[in-house]
Write a protein that holds these residues in place. Structure first.
Motif, mmCIF file in Angstrom:
data_model
loop_
_atom_site.group_PDB
_atom_site.id
_atom_site.type_symbol
_atom_site.label_atom_id
_atom_site.label_comp_id
_atom_site.label_asym_id
_atom_site.label_seq_id
_atom_site.Cartn_x
_atom_site.Cartn_y
_atom_site.Cartn_z
ATOM 1 N N GLU A 89 0.717 -1.159 0.138
ATOM 2 C CA GLU A 89 -0.181 0.056 -0.050
ATOM 3 C C GLU A 89 0.762 1.329 -0.104
ATOM 4 O O GLU A 89 0.241 2.487 -0.215
ATOM 5 N N ASP A 90 2.091 1.153 -0.064
ATOM 6 C CA ASP A 90 3.107 2.357 0.042
ATOM 7 C C ASP A 90 3.385 2.848 -1.377
ATOM 8 O O ASP A 90 4.062 3.640 -2.002
ATOM 9 N N THR A 91 2.965 1.823 -2.288
ATOM 10 C CA THR A 91 3.165 1.983 -3.941
ATOM 11 C C THR A 91 2.328 3.375 -4.313
ATOM 12 O O THR A 91 1.149 3.542 -3.876
ATOM 13 N N ALA A 92 3.317 4.184 -4.856
ATOM 14 C CA ALA A 92 2.934 5.344 -5.195
ATOM 15 C C ALA A 92 3.897 6.374 -5.686
ATOM 16 O O ALA A 92 5.071 5.902 -5.874
ATOM 17 N N LEU A 93 3.454 7.459 -6.272
ATOM 18 C CA LEU A 93 4.543 8.432 -6.805
ATOM 19 C C LEU A 93 4.819 9.185 -5.774
ATOM 20 O O LEU A 93 3.926 9.831 -5.249
ATOM 21 N N TYR A 94 6.178 9.420 -5.487
ATOM 22 C CA TYR A 94 6.482 10.147 -4.224
ATOM 23 C C TYR A 94 7.112 11.649 -4.762
ATOM 24 O O TYR A 94 7.913 11.513 -5.440
ATOM 25 N N TYR A 95 6.614 12.540 -4.325
ATOM 26 C CA TYR A 95 6.798 13.868 -4.449
ATOM 27 C C TYR A 95 7.487 14.733 -3.212
ATOM 28 O O TYR A 95 7.169 14.647 -2.018
ATOM 29 N N CYS A 96 8.614 15.387 -3.631
ATOM 30 C CA CYS A 96 9.379 16.304 -2.861
ATOM 31 C C CYS A 96 8.551 17.517 -2.796
ATOM 32 O O CYS A 96 8.120 18.152 -3.992
ATOM 33 N N ALA A 97 8.542 18.577 -1.864
ATOM 34 C CA ALA A 97 8.014 19.774 -1.774
ATOM 35 C C ALA A 97 8.899 20.939 -0.818
ATOM 36 O O ALA A 97 9.357 20.386 -0.014
ATOM 37 N N ALA A 98 8.807 21.902 -1.293
ATOM 38 C CA ALA A 98 9.396 22.912 -0.661
ATOM 39 C C ALA A 98 8.519 24.138 -0.175
ATOM 40 O O ALA A 98 7.942 24.716 -1.323
ATOM 41 N N GLY A 99 8.604 24.711 0.879
ATOM 42 C CA GLY A 99 7.780 25.674 1.216
ATOM 43 C C GLY A 99 8.478 26.925 1.882
ATOM 44 O O GLY A 99 9.211 26.682 2.679
ATOM 45 N N SER A 100 8.250 28.071 1.495
ATOM 46 C CA SER A 100 8.977 29.449 1.807
ATOM 47 C C SER A 100 8.552 30.300 2.907
ATOM 48 O O SER A 100 8.858 31.400 2.997
ATOM 49 N N ARG A 101 7.366 29.513 3.585
ATOM 50 C CA ARG A 101 6.864 30.193 4.332
ATOM 51 C C ARG A 101 7.538 30.826 5.539
ATOM 52 O O ARG A 101 7.426 32.153 5.885
ATOM 53 N N GLY A 102 8.639 30.409 6.011
ATOM 54 C CA GLY A 102 9.639 30.877 7.041
ATOM 55 C C GLY A 102 9.144 30.571 8.338
ATOM 56 O O GLY A 102 9.911 30.844 9.226
ATOM 57 N N SER A 103 8.077 30.071 8.557
ATOM 58 C CA SER A 103 7.836 29.538 10.164
ATOM 59 C C SER A 103 7.150 28.154 9.850
ATOM 60 O O SER A 103 6.538 27.855 8.963
ATOM 61 N N TRP A 104 7.376 27.433 10.965
ATOM 62 C CA TRP A 104 7.005 25.904 11.202
ATOM 63 C C TRP A 104 5.628 25.920 11.503
ATOM 64 O O TRP A 104 5.322 26.203 12.587
ATOM 65 N N ILE A 105 4.703 25.540 10.723
ATOM 66 C CA ILE A 105 3.299 25.036 11.154
ATOM 67 C C ILE A 105 3.161 23.611 10.994
ATOM 68 O O ILE A 105 1.654 23.344 10.932
ATOM 69 N N GLY A 106 3.958 22.742 10.779
ATOM 70 C CA GLY A 106 3.398 21.405 10.645
ATOM 71 C C GLY A 106 3.917 20.803 9.243
ATOM 72 O O GLY A 106 4.278 19.361 9.281
ATOM 73 N N GLY A 107 3.676 21.572 8.488
ATOM 74 C CA GLY A 107 3.911 20.953 6.781
ATOM 75 C C GLY A 107 3.116 19.701 6.259
ATOM 76 O O GLY A 107 3.655 18.994 5.451
ATOM 77 N N ARG A 108 1.889 19.663 7.032
ATOM 78 C CA ARG A 108 1.015 18.776 6.535
ATOM 79 C C ARG A 108 0.285 19.180 5.437
ATOM 80 O O ARG A 108 -0.686 18.229 4.569
#
Length: 126
Positions: A89-108
């Motif tokens: 069930e882990d089979t998938a296309l895996y994407y990397c992402a970058a966020g420039s918000r500058g503050s940590w709010i969990g990244g979900r």
């Protein structure tokens, strides 16, 4: 602009491991929240894991806790996803992402990210 290139995907048997890498270029990502998402055929893209700019905070989807580990090397401008005890069930296309918000709010959530890679395929056979 930030360009993200994922690598490390492939075909693995259930119970095996893979290490995904996400190499960034165009700008340093040392101040960015970084995340991994995945999308299986016919399903919505879903959150997998995220890491704060310093690496001091991480979050994981419940279905990968204890099996996957996200890490980063800011000197190499690279983020990793170590995946152990893989399941079909882990089979998938895996994407990397970058966020420039500058503050940590969990990244979900997807709205926290400004840049996305093209994805790397992970296939887990039973």
């Amino acid at each position: 602009q930030v360009q993200l290139v994922e690598s490390g995907g492939g075909l693995v048997q259930a119970g095996g491991s893979l290490r995904l890498s996400c190499a960034a270029s165009g700008r340093t990502i040392s101040s960015y929240t970084m995340g991994w998402f995945r999308q299986a055929p016919g399903k919505e893209r879903e959150f997998v894991a995220a890491i704060s700019w310093s690496g001091g905070s991480t979050t994981y989807a419940d279905f990968v806790k204890g099996r996957f580990t996200i890490s980063r090397d800011n000197a190499k401008n690279t983020v990793y996803l170590q995946m152990n005890s893989l399941k079909p069930e882990d089979t998938a296309l895996y994407y990397c992402a970058a966020g420039s918000r500058g503050s940590w709010i969990g990244g979900r959530t997807r709205r926290e990210y400004d840049y996305w890679g093209q994805g790397t395929q992970v296939t887990v056979s039973s």
